[in-house]
Write a protein that holds these residues in place. Sequence first.
Motif, PDB file in Angstrom:
ATOM      1  N   MET A 121      21.211  -4.183  -6.607  1.00 39.41           N
ATOM      2  CA  MET A 121      20.865  -2.720  -6.054  1.00 39.41           C
ATOM      3  C   MET A 121      19.522  -2.506  -6.838  1.00 39.41           C
ATOM      4  SD  MET A 121      23.151  -1.753  -4.024  1.00 39.41           S
ATOM      5  CE  MET A 121      22.803   0.071  -4.003  1.00 39.41           C
ATOM      6  N   LEU A 122      19.364  -3.003  -7.927  1.00 44.23           N
ATOM      7  CA  LEU A 122      17.963  -2.686  -8.694  1.00 44.23           C
ATOM      8  C   LEU A 122      16.969  -3.430  -8.040  1.00 44.23           C
ATOM      9  CD1 LEU A 122      19.102  -2.596 -12.240  1.00 44.23           C
ATOM     10  CD2 LEU A 122      18.346  -0.559 -10.857  1.00 44.23           C
ATOM     11  N   VAL A 123      17.288  -4.559  -7.608  1.00 40.79           N
ATOM     12  CA  VAL A 123      16.024  -5.371  -6.579  1.00 40.79           C
ATOM     13  C   VAL A 123      15.771  -4.639  -5.571  1.00 40.79           C
ATOM     14  CG1 VAL A 123      15.711  -7.428  -5.551  1.00 40.79           C
ATOM     15  CG2 VAL A 123      16.626  -7.588  -8.083  1.00 40.79           C
ATOM     16  N   VAL A 124      16.771  -4.081  -4.753  1.00 42.06           N
ATOM     17  CA  VAL A 124      16.522  -3.442  -3.507  1.00 42.06           C
ATOM     18  C   VAL A 124      15.875  -2.240  -3.799  1.00 42.06           C
ATOM     19  CG1 VAL A 124      17.580  -2.186  -1.650  1.00 42.06           C
ATOM     20  CG2 VAL A 124      18.499  -4.384  -2.400  1.00 42.06           C
ATOM     21  N   LEU A 125      16.049  -1.372  -4.737  1.00 41.55           N
ATOM     22  CA  LEU A 125      15.206  -0.284  -5.122  1.00 41.55           C
ATOM     23  C   LEU A 125      13.937  -0.591  -5.434  1.00 41.55           C
ATOM     24  CD1 LEU A 125      17.858   1.741  -7.064  1.00 41.55           C
ATOM     25  CD2 LEU A 125      17.007   2.237  -4.727  1.00 41.55           C
ATOM     26  N   LEU A 126      13.612  -1.850  -6.131  1.00 43.47           N
ATOM     27  CA  LEU A 126      12.381  -1.978  -6.460  1.00 43.47           C
ATOM     28  C   LEU A 126      11.571  -2.423  -5.202  1.00 43.47           C
ATOM     29  CD1 LEU A 126      10.295  -3.069  -8.866  1.00 43.47           C
ATOM     30  CD2 LEU A 126      11.254  -5.217  -8.588  1.00 43.47           C
ATOM     31  N   ILE A 127      12.253  -3.019  -4.380  1.00 42.89           N
ATOM     32  CA  ILE A 127      11.241  -3.548  -3.133  1.00 42.89           C
ATOM     33  C   ILE A 127      11.042  -2.280  -2.504  1.00 42.89           C
ATOM     34  CG2 ILE A 127      11.418  -4.528  -1.017  1.00 42.89           C
ATOM     35  CD1 ILE A 127      13.262  -6.560  -2.459  1.00 42.89           C
ATOM     36  N   ILE A 128      12.091  -1.280  -2.249  1.00 45.45           N
ATOM     37  CA  ILE A 128      11.543  -0.126  -1.612  1.00 45.45           C
ATOM     38  C   ILE A 128      10.533   0.701  -2.306  1.00 45.45           C
ATOM     39  CG2 ILE A 128      12.640   2.197  -0.986  1.00 45.45           C
ATOM     40  CD1 ILE A 128      15.273   0.703  -0.487  1.00 45.45           C
ATOM     41  N   THR A 129      10.593   0.707  -3.482  1.00 45.11           N
ATOM     42  CA  THR A 129       9.587   1.524  -4.242  1.00 45.11           C
ATOM     43  C   THR A 129       8.051   0.864  -4.048  1.00 45.11           C
ATOM     44  OG1 THR A 129      11.130   2.235  -5.934  1.00 45.11           O
ATOM     45  CG2 THR A 129       8.848   2.171  -6.603  1.00 45.11           C
ATOM     46  N   VAL A 130       8.067  -0.272  -4.037  1.00 48.59           N
ATOM     47  CA  VAL A 130       6.988  -0.995  -3.915  1.00 48.59           C
ATOM     48  C   VAL A 130       6.337  -0.787  -2.479  1.00 48.59           C
ATOM     49  CG1 VAL A 130       5.556  -3.284  -3.655  1.00 48.59           C
ATOM     50  CG2 VAL A 130       7.388  -2.839  -5.517  1.00 48.59           C
ATOM     51  N   LEU A 131       7.300  -0.684  -1.591  1.00 50.87           N
ATOM     52  CA  LEU A 131       6.653  -0.714  -0.295  1.00 50.87           C
ATOM     53  C   LEU A 131       6.236   0.763  -0.017  1.00 50.87           C
ATOM     54  CD1 LEU A 131       9.355  -2.193   1.948  1.00 50.87           C
ATOM     55  CD2 LEU A 131       7.106  -2.869   1.580  1.00 50.87           C
ATOM     56  N   LEU A 132       6.682   1.758  -0.628  1.00 47.66           N
ATOM     57  CA  LEU A 132       6.481   3.215  -0.848  1.00 47.66           C
ATOM     58  C   LEU A 132       5.129   3.339  -1.213  1.00 47.66           C
ATOM     59  CD1 LEU A 132       9.681   5.258  -1.376  1.00 47.66           C
ATOM     60  CD2 LEU A 132       8.493   5.023   0.730  1.00 47.66           C
ATOM     61  N   ILE A 133       4.943   2.845  -2.453  1.00 45.38           N
ATOM     62  CA  ILE A 133       3.522   2.972  -3.281  1.00 45.38           C
ATOM     63  C   ILE A 133       2.380   2.507  -2.181  1.00 45.38           C
ATOM     64  CG2 ILE A 133       2.337   1.846  -5.054  1.00 45.38           C
ATOM     65  CD1 ILE A 133       4.892   2.142  -6.655  1.00 45.38           C
ATOM     66  N   ILE A 134       2.797   1.455  -1.360  1.00 41.64           N
ATOM     67  CA  ILE A 134       1.772   0.736  -0.441  1.00 41.64           C
ATOM     68  C   ILE A 134       1.573   1.793   0.593  1.00 41.64           C
ATOM     69  CG2 ILE A 134       1.289  -1.095   1.190  1.00 41.64           C
ATOM     70  CD1 ILE A 134       2.774  -3.000  -0.936  1.00 41.64           C
ATOM     71  N   ALA A 135       2.397   2.277   1.257  1.00 42.57           N
ATOM     72  CA  ALA A 135       2.365   3.025   2.200  1.00 42.57           C
ATOM     73  C   ALA A 135       1.960   4.420   2.091  1.00 42.57           C
ATOM     74  CB  ALA A 135       3.785   3.051   3.077  1.00 42.57           C
ATOM     75  N   LEU A 136       2.258   5.137   1.218  1.00 45.88           N
ATOM     76  CA  LEU A 136       1.954   6.510   1.212  1.00 45.88           C
ATOM     77  C   LEU A 136       0.376   7.089   1.017  1.00 45.88           C
ATOM     78  CD1 LEU A 136       4.762   8.169  -1.213  1.00 45.88           C
ATOM     79  CD2 LEU A 136       4.237   8.464   1.136  1.00 45.88           C
ATOM     80  N   PRO A 137      -0.392   6.043   0.190  1.00 44.65           N
ATOM     81  CA  PRO A 137      -1.873   6.465   0.323  1.00 44.65           C
ATOM     82  C   PRO A 137      -2.353   6.357   1.736  1.00 44.65           C
ATOM     83  CG  PRO A 137      -1.297   5.149  -1.480  1.00 44.65           C
ATOM     84  CD  PRO A 137      -0.051   5.011  -0.889  1.00 44.65           C
ATOM     85  N   ASN A 138      -2.080   5.161   2.479  1.00 46.02           N
ATOM     86  CA  ASN A 138      -2.541   5.058   3.850  1.00 46.02           C
ATOM     87  C   ASN A 138      -2.187   6.253   4.723  1.00 46.02           C
ATOM     88  OD1 ASN A 138      -3.597   3.889   6.061  1.00 46.02           O
ATOM     89  ND2 ASN A 138      -1.930   2.623   6.529  1.00 46.02           N
ATOM     90  N   ILE A 139      -0.905   6.727   4.620  1.00 49.99           N
ATOM     91  CA  ILE A 139      -0.393   7.927   5.503  1.00 49.99           C
ATOM     92  C   ILE A 139      -1.298   9.266   5.003  1.00 49.99           C
ATOM     93  CG2 ILE A 139       1.402   9.547   5.851  1.00 49.99           C
ATOM     94  CD1 ILE A 139       3.290   7.189   5.374  1.00 49.99           C
ATOM     95  N   THR A 140      -1.413   9.537   3.705  1.00 55.18           N
ATOM     96  CA  THR A 140      -2.145  10.639   3.440  1.00 55.18           C
ATOM     97  C   THR A 140      -3.723  10.423   3.645  1.00 55.18           C
ATOM     98  OG1 THR A 140      -2.345   9.714   0.943  1.00 55.18           O
ATOM     99  CG2 THR A 140      -0.641  11.167   1.497  1.00 55.18           C
ATOM    100  N   GLU A 141      -4.263   9.278   3.655  1.00 60.09           N
ATOM    101  CA  GLU A 141      -5.786   9.067   4.167  1.00 60.09           C
ATOM    102  C   GLU A 141      -5.740   9.511   5.689  1.00 60.09           C
ATOM    103  OE1 GLU A 141      -7.239   5.437   3.267  1.00 60.09           O
ATOM    104  OE2 GLU A 141      -6.842   5.580   1.225  1.00 60.09           O
ATOM    105  N   ASN A 142      -4.745   9.047   6.520  1.00 61.39           N
ATOM    106  CA  ASN A 142      -4.750   9.347   7.981  1.00 61.39           C
ATOM    107  C   ASN A 142      -4.666  10.852   8.332  1.00 61.39           C
ATOM    108  OD1 ASN A 142      -5.845   6.826   8.505  1.00 61.39           O
ATOM    109  ND2 ASN A 142      -3.813   5.987   8.643  1.00 61.39           N
ATOM    110  N   ASN A 143      -3.951  11.434   7.327  1.00 65.86           N
ATOM    111  CA  ASN A 143      -3.517  12.888   7.598  1.00 65.86           C
ATOM    112  C   ASN A 143      -4.839  13.624   8.309  1.00 65.86           C
ATOM    113  OD1 ASN A 143      -1.856  15.062   8.029  1.00 65.86           O
ATOM    114  ND2 ASN A 143      -1.882  15.498   5.861  1.00 65.86           N
ATOM    115  N   ASN A 144      -5.718  13.650   7.295  1.00 67.83           N
ATOM    116  CA  ASN A 144      -6.873  14.562   7.615  1.00 67.83           C
ATOM    117  C   ASN A 144      -7.471  13.951   9.211  1.00 67.83           C
ATOM    118  OD1 ASN A 144      -6.776  15.820   5.373  1.00 67.83           O
ATOM    119  ND2 ASN A 144      -8.341  14.412   4.256  1.00 67.83           N
TER     120      ASN A 144
END
Length: 103
Positions: free
Chosen positions: A12-35
């Motif tokens: 379960m911790l490995v799965v949560l770690l993978i999801i966290t890494v994906l969110l860290i990669i995806a969120l900056p891209n989403i906020t840049e494109n919001n404008n």
Amino acid sequence: MKNDSGFTLIEMLVVLLIITVLLIIALPNITENNNTIRTKGCEAFTLTAEAQVEAYYMKNGTFPATLDILEEEGYLKQATCPNGDTPAYDSSTGAITADVTQP
């Protein structure tokens, strides 16, 4: 016999770690494109509003005094851009302009 089905804490911790890494990669891209999305939305609103001003003119023979009139009469759902900016409207010519520069 013992039934050992299910996930271990480590799995379960490995799965949560993978999801966290994906969110860290995806969120900056989403906020840049919001404008960019909001800017394109304002451009689209301006074009739609211009078309509705023309429809109002064809029906009534005059341009509306404000964009709020178009909203009140059902020509537009809102009189502002999706980013909250209010476009400039010239009631003598029916021209609508909006500052669509990216912040």
